[in-house]
Scaffold this active site. Sequence first.
Site, mmCIF file in Angstrom:
data_model
loop_
_atom_site.group_PDB
_atom_site.id
_atom_site.type_symbol
_atom_site.label_atom_id
_atom_site.label_comp_id
_atom_site.label_asym_id
_atom_site.label_seq_id
_atom_site.Cartn_x
_atom_site.Cartn_y
_atom_site.Cartn_z
ATOM 1 C CE1 TYR A 25 -0.066 -0.640 -10.406
ATOM 2 C CE2 TYR A 25 -0.937 1.101 -11.802
ATOM 3 C CZ TYR A 25 -0.812 0.505 -10.561
ATOM 4 O OH TYR A 25 -1.441 1.068 -9.471
ATOM 5 C CE LYS A 57 -3.457 -2.015 -9.407
ATOM 6 N NZ LYS A 57 -3.791 -2.516 -8.087
ATOM 7 C CB ILE A 92 -2.842 8.017 -3.516
ATOM 8 C CG1 ILE A 92 -4.133 7.805 -4.323
ATOM 9 C CG2 ILE A 92 -3.152 8.148 -2.022
ATOM 10 C CD1 ILE A 92 -5.149 8.932 -4.283
#
Length: 246
Positions: free
Chosen positions: A153, A157, A186
């Site tokens: 991941y 990114k 989030i």
Amino acid sequence: MNKKVVLITGSSRGIGAGCAKEFAQAGYDVVIHGNRNMERAEKAAGVCRSLGAEVLIHQADVSQFEECEKMVQAALDKFGRIDVLVNNAGIEANGSIAETTLEKFDQVMKVNTYGAFYMSKLVVPHMMERKSGSIIFMSSTSAQTGASASSAYASSKSALHGLTKTLARDLAPLGINVNAICPGPIDTDMVADLSEEVKDWVKSRIYAGRLGSPEEIGATAVFFASEKANFISGQIITVDGIFQSL
Ligand code: NAD
């Protein structure tokens, strides 16, 4: 005058849906995109319509170039323009490098990195022709600091940061700005899927004492796309309530 149009990948839910809401509120028409659960896309579209936006809903797998091509064409057929591209679609992958299979690494790179590259490659010529536009990549704090057990991941990114800075240089002379947002934790399905224990640990490491909202990320994206940010490009901004990851 025609309204400005934003295409947000992965806007059926979560941060993408929060971005869609904020752009609709700011007066844009919106292309809502989802991969599988199109009921969520309908719901996100309803929110945008209630704010006065005209909406196109499109289903596509961003890891497939041909499907991205169809999505961009559908947006241009419907609206005749794409002013803003938010490369938001993404998948999470946890695990040490030993646990990360080659297939998993490929899958994460294909969605998070290749998907964003495909979409940008398809939209940039249109923006170049019009000599204006804004591209926003949804990165992650894990790309800034690294994160434990996040090799696939975080790598997927981090690659977006090179793309952000390079496209920014190439496209600034043409009036197109390119920036990236690194959200901290989030409040979306991506975080809801974590165990309660991990969620509590995450919250305890955010100085603001809470998760961020999708709309707070959307508001940052709207700013980058606005005329007020025309002179800001190649920037990677962290929006995380000061999150100290390990
Ligand atoms: P989410 O899982 O709620 O939504 C992801 C969206 O991406 C969905 O709309 C889904 O349909 C779409 N998607 C997934 N695979 C796809 C594919 N192959 N083709 C097309 N679309 C696909 O996630 P979220 O939390 O809203 O995250 C949105 C973005 O923000 C992601 O890029 C994620 O990496 C990034 N991010 C999220 C957080 C967080 O805490 N939630 C933190 C940092 C970065």
